[in-house]
Design a protein around this motif. Structure first.
Motif, PDB file in Angstrom:
ATOM      1  N   VAL A 101       0.594  12.588   3.708  1.00 54.32           N
ATOM      2  CA  VAL A 101      -0.188  11.628   3.105  1.00 54.32           C
ATOM      3  C   VAL A 101       0.354  10.309   3.599  1.00 54.32           C
ATOM      4  O   VAL A 101      -0.236   9.492   4.159  1.00 54.32           O
ATOM      5  N   LEU A 102       1.647  10.055   3.555  1.00 59.89           N
ATOM      6  CA  LEU A 102       2.252   8.762   3.750  1.00 59.89           C
ATOM      7  C   LEU A 102       2.525   8.251   5.280  1.00 59.89           C
ATOM      8  O   LEU A 102       2.300   7.362   5.917  1.00 59.89           O
ATOM      9  N   VAL A 127       2.509   1.700  -3.382  1.00 62.12           N
ATOM     10  CA  VAL A 127       1.701   2.222  -4.522  1.00 62.12           C
ATOM     11  C   VAL A 127       1.204   3.667  -4.475  1.00 62.12           C
ATOM     12  O   VAL A 127       1.178   4.315  -5.215  1.00 62.12           O
ATOM     13  N   THR A 128       0.983   3.652  -3.331  1.00 62.18           N
ATOM     14  CA  THR A 128       0.616   5.359  -2.679  1.00 62.18           C
ATOM     15  C   THR A 128       1.835   6.221  -3.236  1.00 62.18           C
ATOM     16  O   THR A 128       1.668   7.327  -3.725  1.00 62.18           O
ATOM     17  N   ALA A 129       3.098   5.841  -2.817  1.00 58.19           N
ATOM     18  CA  ALA A 129       4.202   6.580  -3.130  1.00 58.19           C
ATOM     19  C   ALA A 129       4.388   6.748  -4.473  1.00 58.19           C
ATOM     20  O   ALA A 129       4.626   7.811  -5.038  1.00 58.19           O
ATOM     21  N   LEU A 139      -0.964   7.739   6.600  1.00 55.34           N
ATOM     22  CA  LEU A 139      -1.378   6.217   5.850  1.00 55.34           C
ATOM     23  C   LEU A 139      -0.498   5.073   6.470  1.00 55.34           C
ATOM     24  O   LEU A 139      -1.108   3.974   6.944  1.00 55.34           O
ATOM     25  N   ILE A 175       0.754  -1.163  -0.031  1.00 57.86           N
ATOM     26  CA  ILE A 175       0.112   0.037   0.039  1.00 57.86           C
ATOM     27  C   ILE A 175       0.734   1.255   0.094  1.00 57.86           C
ATOM     28  O   ILE A 175       0.521   2.353  -0.849  1.00 57.86           O
ATOM     29  N   MET A 176       2.083   1.187   0.817  1.00 59.47           N
ATOM     30  CA  MET A 176       2.906   2.553   1.059  1.00 59.47           C
ATOM     31  C   MET A 176       3.505   2.531  -0.378  1.00 59.47           C
ATOM     32  O   MET A 176       3.582   3.738  -0.697  1.00 59.47           O
ATOM     33  N   TYR A 229       4.053  14.155   0.696  1.00 65.80           N
ATOM     34  CA  TYR A 229       4.596  12.716   1.239  1.00 65.80           C
ATOM     35  C   TYR A 229       4.519  12.707   2.647  1.00 65.80           C
ATOM     36  O   TYR A 229       3.960  11.641   3.300  1.00 65.80           O
ATOM     37  N   GLY A 251       1.945   6.498  -6.783  1.00 65.56           N
ATOM     38  CA  GLY A 251       0.812   7.467  -7.495  1.00 65.56           C
ATOM     39  C   GLY A 251       1.213   8.881  -7.192  1.00 65.56           C
ATOM     40  O   GLY A 251       1.011   9.570  -8.012  1.00 65.56           O
ATOM     41  N   VAL A 252       1.815   9.138  -6.060  1.00 64.91           N
ATOM     42  CA  VAL A 252       1.959  10.658  -5.629  1.00 64.91           C
ATOM     43  C   VAL A 252       3.199  11.009  -6.520  1.00 64.91           C
ATOM     44  O   VAL A 252       2.894  12.188  -7.226  1.00 64.91           O
TER      45      VAL A 252
END
Length: 458
Positions: A193-194, A18-20, A197, A15-16, A190, A22-23
């Motif tokens: 959000v991260l 994919v999120t990173a 998250l 998840i981390m 980052y 994406g950002v």
């Protein structure tokens, strides 16, 4: 050394990641769009400056003769009888339309306006811009030319047929400041959000880690108390489903134990009675054969009950000296000098269920002595696993038998049939006991015999 894996295995890591990514992708697109916007704005500023300079110089151009040229505020102007169209220049019609209206309102003699952009090296000498700037503004434009060499060429077609040509270095956006702001913005995203998250995912994954630890340590049907449902609704439903499944498994195992106990009692009672009646048989050879058959049936029944109850053993694990336990089993087998024990390194101490482990060792050592005559037993510990290696001097096995003999009642070649004794469950029981202790049993051929390796988690 484990091979590096870019894609994480854990839920939180994926998840981390994919999120990173994406950002990063969104910020990359944002950077490209901003840079294009900066470039477009700089081009508009350059065209506006050129048009403003032209507007203030049109009257001078009207009075000047053909082929005259001069410089004003970094702009090189020239009046020609034919339009100059250098190679490599491309027209910008949208900007041309924007500057045409104000120029025609100020100077009605302007018939049409053409604006193009291209390399400064393609300009004819009459429109070449200065190489030695005189003031601060010209020095700035000179640096821009050195950086890119791009110039704007504005061509005014006057109603009297003449052409007023003007060149101006294209102004480029600052190269560092916008990207510094974008980098700072990305870092703030980052952080904003991260980090939250990461905290949320850790809280969500705690119940999953607890459930995994329960399955790894105790297994399904261990009889332990139910796992407490925690976390989001989806995770709670998963834990509830696990608790329900474990409850059903425990009920089935309990029912199985009761049934096996009854079967064992109901079968052993008539076997014991039969054993007593055998003693009244006059023929000694016949009596001996009948007694051996009854004893074999009792042994098979005991092995089946042990194998069926392994997962619900009531014996408590205790810290045990593995070398001493192995020596005890060797004495029980009356191995004498046929069995050599070697303990490599420090003494191995493991927490095990002694009765079960003694049975597993007895099965493996008995096989080694029965089919190999002699055996060498080595014991070693590496801090994570304790290993017992048993090398016999027997005929070995075919490759397919190295795994198939662990199946219940599986038998090998003629030299390993029932005539030599055994129920066909010895290896099955030994492996089940080892796996109940977090280890395993494997067989492998070696030069001069067979090797059995028993591992136990320390």
């Amino acid at each position: 050394m484990s091979r590096f894996r870019f894609f994480p295995r854990t839920l939180m890591g994926r998840i981390m990641l994919v999120t990173a990514l994406g950002v990063m992708l969104v910020q990359g697109i944002n950077t490209v769009l901003r840079y294009q916007a900066f470039q477009a704005r700089a081009l508009v500023e350059s065209a506006s400056h050129l048009a403003a300079t032209m507007a203030s110089q049109l009257e001078r151009a009207e009075m000047a003769g053909d082929q005259s040229h001069w410089r004003k505020r970094g702009v090189m102007l020239a009046i020609t009888s034919q339009p100059i169209q250098p190679a490599g220049f491309r027209s910008t019609n949208e900007l041309a339309e924007r500057v045409a209206a104000p120029l025609q309102s100020i100077y009605p003699q302007v018939k049409s306006v053409r604006l193009s952009i291209g390399p400064a090296g393609s300009l004819p000498p009459i429109l070449q811009l200065i190489d030695r700037p005189r003031d601060q503004l010209e020095r700035r434009w000179h640096r821009e030319r050195q950086a890119s060499g791009q110039v704007l060429l504005l061509t005014l077609h006057l109603k009297d047929g003449r052409f007023v040509q003007a060149t101006f270095f294209r102004v480029h956006p600052p190269q560092l400041r916008p990207f510094a702001w974008i980098l700072m913005e990305t870092l703030l995203i980052y952080l904003g959000v991260l980090i939250p998250l990461l905290f949320v995912i850790r809280q969500m994954s705690k119940p999953l880690r607890a459930l995994n630890a329960r399955l790894s340590d105790d297994g399904l049907g261990s009889g332990a108390p139910p796992v407490e449902p925690r976390g989001p609704d989806d995770v709670r439903k998963l834990i509830d489903s696990y608790n329900l499944a474990e409850e059903r498994v425990n009920a089935m195992l309990t029912e199985k134990d009761v049934m096996l106990g009854a079967i064992g009692h109901d079968l052993k009672t008539p076997l014991a009675s039969l054993r007593v009646r055998i003693e009244s048989v006059d023929d000694e050879d016949e009596r001996t054969k009948m007694a051996m058959t009854v004893d074999e049936m009792v042994q098979i029944l005991d092995d089946i009950l042990v194998l069926a109850r392994l997962g619900r053993s009531v014996e408590a694990p205790v810290l045990t000296d593995l070398g001493a336990l192995t020596a005890t089993v060797a004495d029980e087998l009356n191995a004498g000098d046929r069995l050599q024990l070697v303990e490599v390194g420090n003494k191995c101490r493991v927490t095990v269920r002694q009765v079960l482990l003694r049975r597993a060792l007895r099965n493996l050592l008995d096989n080694a002595l029965q089919y190999g005559s002699r055996a060498l037993v080595e014991m070693r510990c590496d801090g994570q696993f304790a290993t017992i290696q048993i090398d016999d001097e027997g005929p070995g096995l075919r490759d397919e038998q190295l795994t198939s003999l662990f199946e219940p009642f599986a038998r090998g070649e003629v030299s390993r049939n029932r005539a030599t004794g055994g129920s066909g469950l010895g290896l099955t029981i030994a492996r089940a006991i080892a796996r109940a202790h977090g280890g395993d049993v494997v067989l492998e051929n070696r030069e001069g015999g067979l090797r059995a390796v028993l591992t136990l988690r320390q």
